[in-house]
Design a protein around this motif. Structure first.
Motif, PDB file in Angstrom:
ATOM      1  N   GLU A   1      26.165-129.996 -84.908  1.00 42.78           N
ATOM      2  CA  GLU A   1      27.606-130.020 -84.960  1.00 42.78           C
ATOM      3  C   GLU A   1      28.351-128.705 -84.600  1.00 42.78           C
ATOM      4  O   GLU A   1      27.790-127.592 -84.862  1.00 42.78           O
ATOM      5  CB  GLU A   1      28.140-130.802 -86.456  1.00 42.78           C
ATOM      6  CG  GLU A   1      27.226-131.771 -86.724  1.00 42.78           C
ATOM      7  CD  GLU A   1      27.685-133.243 -85.941  1.00 42.78           C
ATOM      8  OE1 GLU A   1      28.729-133.265 -85.452  1.00 42.78           O
ATOM      9  OE2 GLU A   1      26.919-134.233 -86.330  1.00 42.78           O
TER      10      GLU A   1
ATOM     11  N   GLU B   1      30.343-129.684 -90.936  1.00 39.02           N
ATOM     12  CA  GLU B   1      30.577-129.301 -92.145  1.00 39.02           C
ATOM     13  C   GLU B   1      29.933-127.929 -92.265  1.00 39.02           C
ATOM     14  O   GLU B   1      29.029-127.686 -91.708  1.00 39.02           O
ATOM     15  CB  GLU B   1      29.806-130.194 -93.190  1.00 39.02           C
ATOM     16  CG  GLU B   1      30.145-131.454 -93.443  1.00 39.02           C
ATOM     17  CD  GLU B   1      29.446-132.116 -94.525  1.00 39.02           C
ATOM     18  OE1 GLU B   1      28.783-131.605 -95.132  1.00 39.02           O
ATOM     19  OE2 GLU B   1      29.765-133.506 -94.685  1.00 39.02           O
TER      20      GLU B   1
ATOM     21  N   GLU C   1      28.043-125.015 -93.488  1.00 34.33           N
ATOM     22  CA  GLU C   1      27.031-124.483 -94.481  1.00 34.33           C
ATOM     23  C   GLU C   1      26.622-123.321 -93.923  1.00 34.33           C
ATOM     24  O   GLU C   1      26.129-123.054 -92.757  1.00 34.33           O
ATOM     25  CB  GLU C   1      25.985-125.602 -94.215  1.00 34.33           C
ATOM     26  CG  GLU C   1      26.392-127.035 -94.540  1.00 34.33           C
ATOM     27  CD  GLU C   1      25.065-128.028 -94.330  1.00 34.33           C
ATOM     28  OE1 GLU C   1      23.820-127.366 -94.138  1.00 34.33           O
ATOM     29  OE2 GLU C   1      25.239-129.034 -94.436  1.00 34.33           O
TER      30      GLU C   1
END
Length: 524
Positions: free
Chosen positions: A208, A226, A228
């Motif tokens: 992603e 997301e 991380e």
């Protein structure tokens, strides 16, 4: 093999095995680190390539637009451009932004006296760059500025030199910082560039991506992105040289760890399998070594006990025979008969010991034929008591029976199971230092009958209780042979009980006696 040498060999073998395991663990850990470093390198390389390609594509687009304007001119201007302008009109705010990047070329021809290098003259070219951006809030202000500054009124466009291309690139970096990022780049372009570059390095893994500005998310990002920190990689993109927009291209791999480990999973599994086989084989070999050493010690003890027990009856027989040979004794029939009875008893005793050894040997080889019939356990108990009651009476002891079981019919071999009870009673007598006091109990529990033989003898330790049914085992008492036996009686008892689908256990406490418990299934 001596005890010290045995211990040294075991220690060396154990240390070698531990060393092998640590070496395997080290190489596996090192391989994981190498794979992780290679993965990080490939990802950063792909990010750098993507960011650089996106920036170059943007500049190339603007250059193509500029070049198309040049191509529309019928005749090229021979005057070199010293300034490049970018004109932007914001309809929402009614603001006009003009950015300028200027190139100034200065040529110097210096005489040779400046540098003693053997040339008549030296040509020096200096290129200077200057950039500025101005924002005009209305059209009137812009018109006044254009009239007062004739340099803005240039109408002709020439082809760019290399120096001017550099100026254009610098100009676009500053001007582009004012354009929203989602208008400068498309998600599909980022995805295509990243995917192709990662595949070149065999990194075929789902990812992603996103572009952040000053650590804040922008509209340019994939659907499942997301942030991380542990699994996210980033690199600067569209660096304008200002603090207005600090863009960074970010990419993360949700299954990064699994991908890194998958590359060495086969090697790791093989290493674990082979190491496990070595550990199992080593443990088995070590266990066998300890068992063989223990068996060797037990057999030595068994031979000593057997020798001790055979010496007494042999000596007794020899003495009896010598006495019979005496002319005075041989004429006394009563004494001769007594000596002959002694010889017979001692011979019977030795024969019983040999029979025990042979019986155990046959049991081990499954050569002992045990046929079973319907018998009453109470009858077998009564029969066994007749074998030992004289010995108990001779030692001023007693055996009390508490046969409370209503049902006592079992499927058993009469001879062998009688021997089982006799052996347990014989043990109770031998291990009672004083007058033997023995109680025999029976009771029904469900579909089973329980037989308990309890004595008040010397008892045994917890360690002895765990091994009391082992072949050749006798509780260690040093070189004192005050209790005769060779460690086969209870081993024989357990084998016979097991063969009758029963269970035998012992409860004991030092100086308080022992209780042997036998459980057998009843038959209707």
């Amino acid at each position: 093999m001596g005890k010290k040498l045995f211990i040294i060999l075991v220690l060396l073998m154990s240390l070698s095995l531990i060393g092998i395991i640590f070496v395997q663990a080290y190489y596996i850990n090192n391989s994981i680190k190498n794979e992780e470093e290679q993965f990080n390198f490939n990802v950063k390389k792909a990010l750098s390539f993507t960011a650089r390609q996106i920036e170059e594509d943007e500049i190339e687009r603007y250059y193509d637009k500029y070049q198309s304007l040049v191509d529309q001119e019928k005749q090229a201007d021979t005057v070199a451009i010293s300034n490049i302008f970018l004109y932007q009109q914001n309809e929402n705010t009614n603001e006009t932004i003009i950015s300028r990047s200027g190139i100034l070329e200065e040529n110097y021809k210096l005489p040779s006296s400046f540098f003693d290098i053997g040339l008549d003259s030296i040509n020096i070219k200096r290129i200077l760059n200057k950039s500025e951006t101005k924002i005009y809030s209305n059209r009137g202000t812009l018109d006044n500025e254009l009239q007062s500054n004739p340099i803005y009124s240039m109408s002709k466009i020439a082809r760019l030199t290399e120096a001017e291309k550099i100026a254009l690139a610098e100009l676009l970096k500053v001007a582009g910082s004012r354009v929203p990022i989602h208008k400068r780049i498309d998600n599909a372009v980022i995805d295509s560039l990243l995917s192709s570059k990662l595949k070149e390095d065999n990194v075929e893994l789902a990812y992603e991506f996103a572009i952040y500005s000053n650590d804040l998310a922008t509209k340019v990002q994939s659907e499942g992105f997301e942030l991380e920190k542990s699994a996210t990689y980033s690199i600067p993109i569209f660096d304008s040289g200002t603090d207005r927009n600090n863009y960074r291209l970010l990419v993360n791999f949700p299954k990064r760890n699994k991908f890194i480990q998958s590359s060495i999973i086969r090697m790791t599994l093989l290493s674990i399998i082979f190491t496990s086989i070595i550990i199992i084989a080593y443990s088995s070999a070590l266990l066998q070594l300890f068992k063989q050493r223990k068996i060797s010690e037990i057999k030595t003890d068994f031979i000593n006990n057997m020798t001790h027990e055979f010496k007494t009856p042999i000596a007794t027989i020899n003495l009896a025979l010598d006495a019979i040979k005496n002319p005075k004794v041989i004429e006394d029939k009563e004494r001769v008969m007594r000596y002959l009875q002694m010889i017979k008893d001692e011979n019977k005793r030795m024969h019983a010991q040999v029979e025990n050894v042979l019986r155990i040997s046959k049991l081990e080889k499954n050569e002992l034929n045990i046929s079973k019939d319907r018998v009453k356990l109470h009858d077998l108990i009564e029969d066994a008591l007749t074998h030992v009651e004289l010995i108990v009476e001779d030692r001023k002891g007693f055996i009390k029976t508490h046969l409370d079981a209503d049902k006592s019919s079992v499927l058993a071999n009469e001879t062998h199971f009688t021997n089982v009870i006799v052996n347990i009673l014989d043990n109770a007598i031998k291990y009672s230092p004083n007058a033997p006091k023995i109680d025999v109990y029976t009771e029904n529990v469900g579909t089973n009958i329980i037989l308990k033989i309890k004595d008040q003898g010397s008892g045994m330790s917890k360690a002895a209780q765990k091994r009391v049914f082992e072949k050749f085992y006798r509780e260690h008492t040093g070189n004192i042979h005050n209790v005769k036996g060779h460690g086969l009686g209870l081993a024989y008892v357990k084998r016979i009980v097991d063969d009758h689908q029963g269970h035998i256990s012992v409860e004991s406490e030092k100086e308080k006696g022992s209780t042997f418990i036998i459980k057998l299934p009843l038959i209707s």
